[in-house]
Design a protein around this motif. Structure first.
Motif, PDB file in Angstrom:
ATOM      1  N   THR A 119       0.815  -1.215   0.000  1.00  0.00           N
ATOM      2  CA  THR A 119       0.000   0.000   0.000  1.00  0.00           C
ATOM      3  C   THR A 119       0.847   1.264   0.000  1.00  0.00           C
ATOM      4  OG1 THR A 119      -0.124   0.225   2.418  1.00  0.00           O
ATOM      5  CG2 THR A 119      -1.716  -1.248   1.350  1.00  0.00           C
ATOM      6  N   ALA A 120       0.228   2.341  -0.469  1.00  0.00           N
ATOM      7  CA  ALA A 120       0.908   3.637  -0.494  1.00  0.00           C
ATOM      8  C   ALA A 120       1.226   4.096   0.919  1.00  0.00           C
ATOM      9  CB  ALA A 120       0.031   4.663  -1.202  1.00  0.00           C
ATOM     10  N   GLU A 121       0.344   3.788   1.872  1.00  0.00           N
ATOM     11  CA  GLU A 121       0.561   4.185   3.258  1.00  0.00           C
ATOM     12  C   GLU A 121       1.801   3.487   3.833  1.00  0.00           C
ATOM     13  OE1 GLU A 121      -3.467   5.023   2.054  1.00  0.00           O
ATOM     14  OE2 GLU A 121      -2.324   3.152   2.011  1.00  0.00           O
ATOM     15  N   GLU A 122       1.945   2.191   3.547  1.00  0.00           N
ATOM     16  CA  GLU A 122       3.116   1.451   4.007  1.00  0.00           C
ATOM     17  C   GLU A 122       4.397   1.999   3.383  1.00  0.00           C
ATOM     18  OE1 GLU A 122       1.974  -3.141   4.788  1.00  0.00           O
ATOM     19  OE2 GLU A 122       1.562  -2.422   2.755  1.00  0.00           O
ATOM     20  N   ARG A 123       4.316   2.312   2.096  1.00  0.00           N
ATOM     21  CA  ARG A 123       5.513   2.830   1.408  1.00  0.00           C
ATOM     22  C   ARG A 123       5.911   4.198   1.948  1.00  0.00           C
ATOM     23  NH1 ARG A 123       2.858   0.130  -2.805  1.00  0.00           N
ATOM     24  NH2 ARG A 123       1.903   2.004  -3.672  1.00  0.00           N
ATOM     25  N   LEU A 124       4.941   5.050   2.227  1.00  0.00           N
ATOM     26  CA  LEU A 124       5.251   6.376   2.774  1.00  0.00           C
ATOM     27  C   LEU A 124       5.898   6.253   4.144  1.00  0.00           C
ATOM     28  CD1 LEU A 124       5.148   9.428   2.646  1.00  0.00           C
ATOM     29  CD2 LEU A 124       2.805   9.338   3.539  1.00  0.00           C
ATOM     30  N   ALA A 125       5.370   5.373   4.985  1.00  0.00           N
ATOM     31  CA  ALA A 125       5.958   5.181   6.315  1.00  0.00           C
ATOM     32  C   ALA A 125       7.384   4.669   6.204  1.00  0.00           C
ATOM     33  CB  ALA A 125       5.102   4.202   7.124  1.00  0.00           C
ATOM     34  N   ARG A 126       7.632   3.777   5.244  1.00  0.00           N
ATOM     35  CA  ARG A 126       8.982   3.243   5.064  1.00  0.00           C
ATOM     36  C   ARG A 126       9.912   4.312   4.496  1.00  0.00           C
ATOM     37  NH1 ARG A 126      11.315  -1.883   5.040  1.00  0.00           N
ATOM     38  NH2 ARG A 126      13.561  -1.555   4.776  1.00  0.00           N
ATOM     39  N   GLN A 128       9.799   7.437   5.158  1.00  0.00           N
ATOM     40  CA  GLN A 128      10.148   8.292   6.295  1.00  0.00           C
ATOM     41  C   GLN A 128      11.183   7.618   7.190  1.00  0.00           C
ATOM     42  OE1 GLN A 128       6.178   8.824   7.842  1.00  0.00           O
ATOM     43  NE2 GLN A 128       5.753  10.603   6.541  1.00  0.00           N
TER      44      GLN A 128
END
Length: 271
Positions: A119-126, A128
């Motif tokens: 997911t895009a949310e997982e990728r954004l957190a990673r 960061q």
């Protein structure tokens, strides 16, 4: 196109090519103990990944650009098809190449690898998280970063290795440049890479998956990958963590020889 630093070993009997991708903070040197064995029937090429060893990295580097540059590298060396072996970050890169250039891959072994984050949310957190690591590298330098990196839970099992092996791993990590590693995290880290989960069922080539039994996270990921890949077999190696080729080198060598290179070898007990 990137100017890849690489080492090559071949024999008169070699008819096909095996290309090797290492993991984060490593170099082509991680594969040197195996290259004599694997070059009995193959032309073996081990590259330094972008930002590692003696291979530079571009400011606008991406995983797709890396795969395109590898395709150009193969063209430059008159290589049509390859077998691919990648560990961790190098496994993600190998899978990305196979998804982008499926007709150029005749077999693949992925060690402790994943297709990325769904997911895009997982990728954004990673992203960061990787940015914090990249900043740490730039602020503290390679030595302090290695002190931290070798003590993360992912590499806990390596602390039981002989001192000589631990020293060699540390020296390889210390040989890196902070700027290269930081740029690798920012441009080719798991958070920046597109997910390849939805492409697994389209890969027709045989894929051999290898994980260490102690690396529970990647055991789970690879069990799921095995279900989705049309032609895959999973080897869970006992008494090994994330870096199977270092922690159980004899078993790893035999798996590579039999299942990727199709060279006869007696497999030791794996689990």
């Amino acid at each position: 196109m990137l100017d890849f630093h690489y080492v090559e070993l071949t024999s008169e009997q070699a008819t096909d090519t095996l290309l090797l991708f290492h993991g984060f903070t490593s170099t082509h040197g991680t594969w040197l103990p195996f290259m004599d064995s694997w070059s009995e029937a193959y032309r073996v090429i081990a590259v330094d990944m972008p930002g590692h060893g003696q291979t530079s990295i571009l400011d606008d580097q991406t995983m797709d650009r890396f795969t395109d540059d590898i395709a150009a590298f193969l063209d430059e060396h008159d290589i049509d098809k390859i077998k691919l072996l990648g560990y961790s970050m190098g496994g993600r890169a190998a899978l990305s190449f196979a998804c982008r250039y499926p007709d150029r891959v005749s077999g693949m072994l992925l060690e402790s690898a994943s297709p990325g984050l769904r997911t895009a949310e997982e990728r954004l957190a990673r992203q960061q998280q990787d940015e914090r690591l990249a900043s740490r590298l730039e602020e503290e330098g390679v030595s302090q970063f290695v002190d931290f990196w070798e003590n993360i839970p992912l590499f806990e099992t390596q602390k039981s290795l002989p001192d000589s092996i631990q020293k060699a791993i540390r020296e390889e990590r210390l040989s890196q440049q902070a700027s290269g590693l930081a740029q690798s995290l920012r441009t080719m880290g798991t958070g920046k890479q597109d997910s390849n989960w939805d492409k697994l069922d389209s890969l027709k080539t045989q894929v051999t998956l290898v994980t260490g039994a102690y690396d529970r996270k990647f055991v789970g990921i690879n069990q799921e990958m095995e279900k989705q890949l049309p032609a895959a077999d999973l080897h869970i190696v006992a008494e090994a963590g994330h870096c199977v080729h270092v922690e159980q080198p004899r078993i790893f060598d035999k798996i590579v020889r039999r299942y990727l290179l199709h060279v006869e070898a007696d497999i030791l007990e794996e689990s």
